[in-house]
Design an enzyme around this catalytic site. Structure first.
Site, short mmCIF file in Angstrom:
data_model
loop_
_atom_site.label_atom_id
_atom_site.label_comp_id
_atom_site.label_asym_id
_atom_site.label_seq_id
_atom_site.Cartn_x
_atom_site.Cartn_y
_atom_site.Cartn_z
N ARG A 68 1.77 5.98 -3.07
CA ARG A 68 2.74 6.97 -3.54
C ARG A 68 2.79 7.00 -5.05
O ARG A 68 2.93 8.08 -5.66
CB ARG A 68 4.13 6.65 -2.95
N ASP B 136 3.98 -0.35 12.49
CA ASP B 136 2.98 -1.29 11.96
C ASP B 136 3.35 -2.74 12.24
O ASP B 136 2.52 -3.65 12.06
CB ASP B 136 2.80 -1.09 10.46
N ARG C 119 -3.17 1.11 19.59
CA ARG C 119 -2.71 -0.26 19.37
C ARG C 119 -2.05 -0.87 20.60
O ARG C 119 -2.17 -2.08 20.83
CB ARG C 119 -1.71 -0.30 18.20
N SER D 146 10.13 6.99 11.38
CA SER D 146 9.80 6.23 10.16
C SER D 146 10.59 6.74 8.96
O SER D 146 10.04 6.94 7.86
CB SER D 146 8.29 6.29 9.87
N GLY E 32 -4.59 6.72 6.64
CA GLY E 32 -3.83 7.79 7.26
C GLY E 32 -2.81 8.37 6.30
O GLY E 32 -2.62 9.58 6.23
N SER F 121 4.33 11.34 12.72
CA SER F 121 4.20 10.62 11.45
C SER F 121 5.08 11.28 10.40
O SER F 121 5.30 12.48 10.42
CB SER F 121 2.74 10.64 11.00
N LYS G 273 0.84 -1.20 0.00
CA LYS G 273 0.00 0.00 0.00
C LYS G 273 0.88 1.25 0.00
O LYS G 273 0.52 2.26 -0.61
CB LYS G 273 -0.92 0.00 1.23
N SER G 274 2.00 1.20 0.70
CA SER G 274 2.90 2.35 0.75
C SER G 274 3.42 2.70 -0.64
O SER G 274 3.49 3.87 -1.02
CB SER G 274 4.08 2.06 1.68
#
Length: 345
Positions: free
Chosen positions: A25, A306, A337, A188, A89, A160, A20-21
């Site tokens: 993008r 994650d 979480r 990250s 997100g 983030s 998905k990342s």
């Protein structure tokens, strides 16, 4: 629905799900690319489909098949006054600066837990780059009106890196000239490396990366982009982590189409598996897991939050104590979480 789950072994060969990342993008870069983009092996997750919907609302057209997606775009030219990023997100944080390249007033929203998550960083930064913004007390929906005008700014990277991803792409598309985005306490970092890789693949103007503490756009003109760009979506280390942990706990698995040279943060699952004694081998594009005695391990998940769910599942099957640090960033995910994992396990 009521379901009964019985213990059973894991066995077989699987192709890794799409990242998905990488996919989201690629959608953003395809929107900003004035020409045709072919996205090879596009993802089909809900977040991926939301990204596809967003870029069509912002002016792109999409055709093709499950194997190849063709995106035609002339840049950000909104076809709708509102866009919805679903529950992604990354989508909301990345596409909002990109949407703000337009001079039109746009309403940007989401669904599910995304509407309760903090978005006050937009309120702080956007006025500094010429974007009018109105939020719902620092939460969704957002009303924005550009066009975004690149300027020297400082952003907080502790919560983030996704907002920085959107700013980097938007600055590049806006032809940022002799300006710097300074970043405090960036977390990250591998996700920013992935953003820069995608930008490079799409021949976008690249910032000078000053140790992830600042990104400087120089005075050089942007490169000439080719009319047609082809981009292959990577296998997803985030989704693969659950499959690899399942195999380490309960069987044998050959997971293919996972690139070990990837900058995805969640590739670090290999480090955790190695430390707990998993029987693991493979090559540059696959991982093979076989049964082994698993032992407690230590792991810092600050750069890859994650991974906490599969890491906790793995730790529950390891003999001895496991310590996973970096839990501070888990509170503002789709749920808290840390509390959820404690409660469930």
């Amino acid at each position: 629905m009521i379901a009964t789950v019985h213990p059973s072994p894991v066995s077989g060969i699987l192709t890794a799900p799409r990242s998905k990342s990488s996919m989201q993008r690629a959608c953003a870069a395809a929107l900003l690319h004035k020409g045709r983009t072919t996205i090879i092996l596009p993802g089909q997750s809900n977040d991926d489909m939301a990204a596809r919907d967003v870029i069509t609302k912002l002016g792109a057209t999409i055709s093709g098949t499950d194997a190849e997606l063709v995106v035609e775009s002339g840049g950000v030219k909104p076809a709708s006054p509102s866009i919805n990023c679903g529950e992604s997100g990354l989508g909301i944080r990345m596409f909002t600066p990109i949407a703000a390249l337009s001079a039109e007033t746009l309403v940007i929203s989401g669904t599910g837990s995304l509407v309760t998550r903090p978005m006050d960083f937009f309120d702080e930064i956007f006025p500094k780059v010429g974007v009018h913004i109105r939020s719902n007390g620092g939460k969704l929906p957002l009303e924005v009106k550009g066009p975004l005008q690149p300027a020297d700014i400082t952003v907080d990277g502790s919560l983030s890196s996704q907002f920085l991803t959107g700013l980097l792409m938007a600055y590049s598309a806006a032809g940022a000239n002799d300006v710097t985005i300074t970043v405090n306490d960036l977390k990250s970092r591998p996700y920013i490396d992935l953003t820069l890789e995608v930008m490079k693949a799409f021949h976008m103007k690249m910032p000078v990366n000053k140790g992830h503490a600042a990104f400087y756009f120089d005075k050089e003109p942007p490169p000439v982009q080719p009319e047609h760009i082809r981009y292959g979506v990577e296998g997803d280390w985030s989704g693969a982590a659950f499959l690899l942990v399942a195999a380490a706990i309960a069987g044998r698995l050959n997971l293919v189409d996972l690139w070990r040279g990837s900058t995805q943060a969640d590739k670090a699952i290999l480090i955790a598996l190695e430390r707990c004694g998993a029987n693991m081998r493979g090559d540059e594009e696959s991982v093979i897991i076989r049964p082994a005695e698993l032992k407690g391990f230590s792991f810092d998940a600050t750069e890859c939050p994650d991974l906490f769910p599969p890491l906790v599942a793995l730790a529950s099957y390891c003999q001895g104590e496991t310590v996973i640090t970096g839990a501070k960033r888990l509170k503002h995910k789709e749920s808290d979480r840390a509390s959820t994992l404690q409660e469930e396990f």
